[in-house]
Design a protein around this motif. Sequence first.
Motif, PDB file in Angstrom:
ATOM      1  N   ALA A 184       0.837  -1.202   0.000  1.00 13.95           N
ATOM      2  CA  ALA A 184       0.000   0.000   0.000  1.00 13.95           C
ATOM      3  C   ALA A 184       0.877   1.259   0.000  1.00 13.95           C
ATOM      4  CB  ALA A 184      -0.938  -0.001   1.195  1.00 13.95           C
ATOM      5  N   LYS A 185       1.972   1.228   0.747  1.00 14.07           N
ATOM      6  CA  LYS A 185       2.879   2.378   0.788  1.00 14.07           C
ATOM      7  C   LYS A 185       3.529   2.602  -0.566  1.00 14.07           C
ATOM      8  CE  LYS A 185       6.849   4.265   3.238  1.00 14.07           C
ATOM      9  NZ  LYS A 185       7.853   4.043   4.265  1.00 14.07           N
TER      10      LYS A 185
ATOM     11  N   ASN B 234       1.845   6.956  -6.782  1.00 15.31           N
ATOM     12  CA  ASN B 234       0.777   7.844  -7.226  1.00 15.31           C
ATOM     13  C   ASN B 234       1.072   9.300  -6.951  1.00 15.31           C
ATOM     14  OD1 ASN B 234      -0.782   5.766  -8.251  1.00 15.31           O
ATOM     15  ND2 ASN B 234      -1.924   5.487  -6.353  1.00 15.31           N
ATOM     16  N   GLU B 235       2.091   9.574  -6.176  1.00 13.18           N
ATOM     17  CA  GLU B 235       2.408  10.983  -5.830  1.00 13.18           C
ATOM     18  C   GLU B 235       3.211  11.657  -6.899  1.00 13.18           C
ATOM     19  OE1 GLU B 235       4.248  10.826  -1.964  1.00 13.18           O
ATOM     20  OE2 GLU B 235       2.330  10.481  -1.009  1.00 13.18           O
TER      21      GLU B 235
END
Length: 64
Positions: A56-57, A63-64
């Motif tokens: 998840a991280k 996505n950033e």
Amino acid sequence: MIQEFARVLREQIRTDMNNYADDIAGGACRNFDEYQKLVGVIQGLALAERYLLDLAKKVEEANE
């Protein structure tokens, strides 16, 4: 979307881990073999949770 999936799955993993720990603490194991099995299940769930958090991280960072 992946964050919501990870959150829901982590909650279920954590619930299962807590239930198995409660079983051990409550004396549900009839012998050492059953104790070892539950400890192994808890260890496996903890490892799965760690993999889920790491994934998840990585997705969030990508996505950033």
